[in-house]
Design a protein around this motif. Structure first.
Motif, mmCIF file in Angstrom:
data_model
loop_
_atom_site.group_PDB
_atom_site.id
_atom_site.type_symbol
_atom_site.label_atom_id
_atom_site.label_comp_id
_atom_site.label_asym_id
_atom_site.label_seq_id
_atom_site.Cartn_x
_atom_site.Cartn_y
_atom_site.Cartn_z
ATOM 1 N N THR A 32 2.597 -4.171 9.197
ATOM 2 C CA THR A 32 3.034 -5.201 10.151
ATOM 3 C C THR A 32 2.913 -6.627 9.638
ATOM 4 O O THR A 32 3.589 -7.520 10.163
ATOM 5 N N SER A 33 2.086 -6.882 8.654
ATOM 6 C CA SER A 33 1.902 -8.259 8.173
ATOM 7 C C SER A 33 3.120 -8.706 7.371
ATOM 8 O O SER A 33 3.855 -7.882 6.813
ATOM 9 N N PRO A 34 3.374 -10.013 7.290
ATOM 10 C CA PRO A 34 4.481 -10.490 6.445
ATOM 11 C C PRO A 34 4.356 -10.028 5.003
ATOM 12 O O PRO A 34 5.349 -9.633 4.377
ATOM 13 N N ALA A 35 3.134 -10.036 4.454
ATOM 14 C CA ALA A 35 2.944 -9.585 3.067
ATOM 15 C C ALA A 35 3.272 -8.104 2.940
ATOM 16 O O ALA A 35 3.918 -7.675 1.979
ATOM 17 N N GLY A 36 2.819 -7.298 3.902
ATOM 18 C CA GLY A 36 3.086 -5.874 3.844
ATOM 19 C C GLY A 36 4.573 -5.565 3.927
ATOM 20 O O GLY A 36 5.093 -4.735 3.169
ATOM 21 N N ARG A 37 5.270 -6.247 4.812
ATOM 22 C CA ARG A 37 6.718 -6.004 4.934
ATOM 23 C C ARG A 37 7.453 -6.473 3.684
ATOM 24 O O ARG A 37 8.424 -5.833 3.250
ATOM 25 N N GLU A 38 7.005 -7.569 3.095
ATOM 26 C CA GLU A 38 7.639 -8.045 1.866
ATOM 27 C C GLU A 38 7.452 -7.036 0.734
ATOM 28 O O GLU A 38 8.391 -6.758 -0.027
ATOM 29 N N HIS A 40 6.944 -1.487 -6.977
ATOM 30 C CA HIS A 40 6.120 -2.042 -5.895
ATOM 31 C C HIS A 40 6.488 -1.423 -4.550
ATOM 32 O O HIS A 40 5.616 -1.112 -3.738
ATOM 33 N N GLY A 41 7.787 -1.240 -4.307
ATOM 34 C CA GLY A 41 8.199 -0.573 -3.080
ATOM 35 C C GLY A 41 7.744 0.876 -3.041
ATOM 36 O O GLY A 41 7.349 1.398 -1.987
ATOM 37 N N SER A 42 7.755 1.539 -4.192
ATOM 38 C CA SER A 42 7.271 2.924 -4.270
ATOM 39 C C SER A 42 5.778 2.996 -3.969
ATOM 40 O O SER A 42 5.311 3.900 -3.256
ATOM 41 N N CYS A 43 5.016 2.043 -4.516
ATOM 42 C CA CYS A 43 3.564 2.044 -4.310
ATOM 43 C C CYS A 43 3.214 1.745 -2.863
ATOM 44 O O CYS A 43 2.249 2.313 -2.324
ATOM 45 N N TRP A 44 3.976 0.855 -2.230
ATOM 46 C CA TRP A 44 3.771 0.634 -0.797
ATOM 47 C C TRP A 44 3.996 1.935 -0.035
ATOM 48 O O TRP A 44 3.212 2.302 0.845
ATOM 49 N N GLU A 80 16.485 7.470 2.026
ATOM 50 C CA GLU A 80 17.606 6.576 2.301
ATOM 51 C C GLU A 80 17.554 5.266 1.526
ATOM 52 O O GLU A 80 18.591 4.601 1.378
ATOM 53 N N THR A 81 16.392 4.900 1.018
ATOM 54 C CA THR A 81 16.264 3.617 0.314
ATOM 55 C C THR A 81 15.750 3.791 -1.109
ATOM 56 O O THR A 81 16.390 3.363 -2.069
ATOM 57 N N ILE A 82 14.590 4.415 -1.256
ATOM 58 C CA ILE A 82 13.927 4.460 -2.564
ATOM 59 C C ILE A 82 14.724 5.270 -3.581
ATOM 60 O O ILE A 82 15.070 4.786 -4.664
ATOM 61 N N ILE A 83 15.014 6.521 -3.263
ATOM 62 C CA ILE A 83 15.727 7.376 -4.219
ATOM 63 C C ILE A 83 17.119 6.827 -4.544
ATOM 64 O O ILE A 83 17.478 6.712 -5.733
ATOM 65 N N PRO A 84 17.928 6.438 -3.562
ATOM 66 C CA PRO A 84 19.265 5.924 -3.903
ATOM 67 C C PRO A 84 19.238 4.645 -4.731
ATOM 68 O O PRO A 84 20.148 4.423 -5.540
ATOM 69 N N HIS A 85 18.227 3.813 -4.553
ATOM 70 C CA HIS A 85 18.212 2.510 -5.221
ATOM 71 C C HIS A 85 17.411 2.495 -6.517
ATOM 72 O O HIS A 85 17.594 1.604 -7.343
ATOM 73 N N VAL A 123 4.186 7.974 -8.919
ATOM 74 C CA VAL A 123 4.040 7.489 -7.546
ATOM 75 C C VAL A 123 5.053 8.167 -6.629
ATOM 76 O O VAL A 123 4.724 8.624 -5.520
ATOM 77 N N LEU A 124 6.301 8.264 -7.071
ATOM 78 C CA LEU A 124 7.323 8.938 -6.272
ATOM 79 C C LEU A 124 6.984 10.411 -6.070
ATOM 80 O O LEU A 124 7.186 10.967 -4.977
ATOM 81 N N ALA A 125 6.470 11.051 -7.104
ATOM 82 C CA ALA A 125 6.089 12.455 -6.981
ATOM 83 C C ALA A 125 4.936 12.626 -5.993
ATOM 84 O O ALA A 125 4.900 13.595 -5.221
ATOM 85 N N GLY A 126 3.980 11.691 -6.009
ATOM 86 C CA GLY A 126 2.894 11.741 -5.038
ATOM 87 C C GLY A 126 3.406 11.599 -3.615
ATOM 88 O O GLY A 126 2.967 12.319 -2.701
ATOM 89 N N ALA A 127 4.351 10.679 -3.402
ATOM 90 C CA ALA A 127 4.928 10.508 -2.072
ATOM 91 C C ALA A 127 5.677 11.763 -1.644
ATOM 92 O O ALA A 127 5.585 12.203 -0.486
#
Length: 409
Positions: A229-235, A243-247, A273-278, A305-309
């Protein structure tokens, strides 16, 4: 180049141990299987507990002698926060030769050895030791391991004198520019495996855990709220690369622990819908990671990281089998990297500017993908690699160290 090394528990188990016996059996045919590139049935039985037992118990026994030490005991002179606020400085930022006392400038891929690393080193140590202690307890049921794992949890998340505040407002600061950045959220990737350990301690009613459960899970719930919910978290969530994968992996692990189905569902959707396609190209490469000055390291790291997710979020292996209309998927990404893990000399891209010679290690993407997709060649390759690297930078980028804490979802 000077290599900073972490301590490692004593010598490896003798070749007669059950883990090494399983390893020898599975090593047969690695090269030809990878070169053939075909999926075959996983070796039966693939007894991960037997494979890991000697290594895990050796580490757990060594870590019984290490008292918990949190960030509250480590002064951070340039931090604007309190002793409970995590603080770190950006890796690739250096004094400007043209203005030595001015704002730092970026040198991508080159880590500044003078940056403040005290809190991050403590967090990494926690992320290495507490999960190893938990894995040792799960294997042996020796209460000493559980009690010491709980002591670490109490120090980091419960005790008012030593706990860490549940946010990362001052992570990866840049001297003369800011006092923290959203991308610093990647630092708490080190406690993803702590969250996995906590979840299993709770499920198994580990001795001593009940006394700290409310405080520990409350900390993770508070941190997950800040993360989402924080601005930093959403960024950080919206970063296009690793970085998006680690989030995503953090959100999934912490939500799994505290039972937040809403975050888990959103994470599944974001992965497909976002990580894998991009992030993954149709050929399985990761263009955003290949563009860095450490393309090999970043490609391995992001893939793990992706495999862990995928391991956490998949239902009946559905995410392992997921592909976009043009063939992008996590299985394709592992298939792209596996030949270069087996034979790094075949890597056709630029060599990393740092630590290229220290990779690969026992990349969890090979294990998780191998089990899910029936790839005995990936499992065999995983078994052939170093499970306990000691170069500090390699350890930092190897946050899934105890696969016993990642049962198949």
């Amino acid at each position: 180049m000077r290599k900073h090394r972490l301590s490692r528990p004593a010598a490896r188990a003798p070749s007669g141990s059950c883990g090494m016996m399983a390893r020898r059996e599975l090593l047969v045919g690695t090269a030809c299987l990878i070169l053939a590139g075909r999926a075959i049935a996983a070796p039966a039985p693939f007894d991960l507990a037997a494979i890991e037992r000697a290594r895990v118990l050796r580490a757990g026994s060594a870590f019984l002698a290490h008292a918990p030490r949190t960030i509250a005991a480590i002064p951070a002179p340039r931090s604007p926060g309190t002793r409970h606020d995590y603080y770190s400085e950006g890796d690739y930022w250096w004094p400007d030769p043209a203005s030595p006392s001015g704002p730092y400038i970026r040198r991508d891929g080159f880590s500044n050895p003078a940056k403040f690393d005290g809190h991050r080193d403590a967090l990494i140590r926690f992320g290495v030791e507490m999960p190893a202690l938990t894995a040792a307890w799960l294997l042996s049921k020796d209460a000493r391991y559980a009690h010491h794992a709980v002591a670490h949890l109490k120090a980091w998340f419960v005790d008012p004198a030593t706990r860490m505040a549940p946010d990362l407002a001052h992570a990866q600061a840049i001297i003369g520019v800011n006092t923290g950045r959203a991308i610093g959220i990647i630092d708490t990737l080190q406690i993803v495996e702590v969250a996995r350990a906590v979840e299993l301690l709770g499920r198994a009613h580990a001795p001593g855990y009940a006394a700290v459960r409310r405080g520990v899970e409350g900390w993770f719930r508070d941190y997950l709220t800040w993360l989402t919910t924080s601005p930093a978290g959403r960024e950080e969530r919206d970063q296009a690369n690793n970085h998006g994968s680690c989030w995503l992996l953090q959100a999934a692990a912490f939500a799994s622990l505290v039972g937040d189905a809403t975050v888990l569902d959103a994470a599944r959707t974001r992965l497909t819908e976002t990580i894998i396609p991009h992030q993954i190209a149709p050929d399985g490469s990761q263009p955003l990671e290949l563009a860095r000055t450490k393309p090999y390291s970043y490609s391995l790291f992001n893939l793990d990281v992706l495999a862990g997710a995928c391991r956490l979020l998949s239902r009946d292996n559905d995410l392992w089998r997921f592909t976009t209309a043009d063939g992008r998927g996590i299985g394709k990404a592992i298939a792209f990297m596996a030949p270069f893990i087996h034979e790094k000399g075949a890597w056709p891209y630029a060599k990393d500017v740092e630590y290229f010679d220290d990779l690969p290690v026992r990349q969890p993407s090979l294990l998780f993908g191998g089990e899910a997709l029936g790839r005995a060649d990936w499992l065999t390759l995983w078994l052939s690699l170093d499970a306990d690297p000691v170069v500090a930078e390699v350890v930092r980028n190897f946050p899934i160290r105890q696969p016993l804490l990642w049962p198949i979802a």
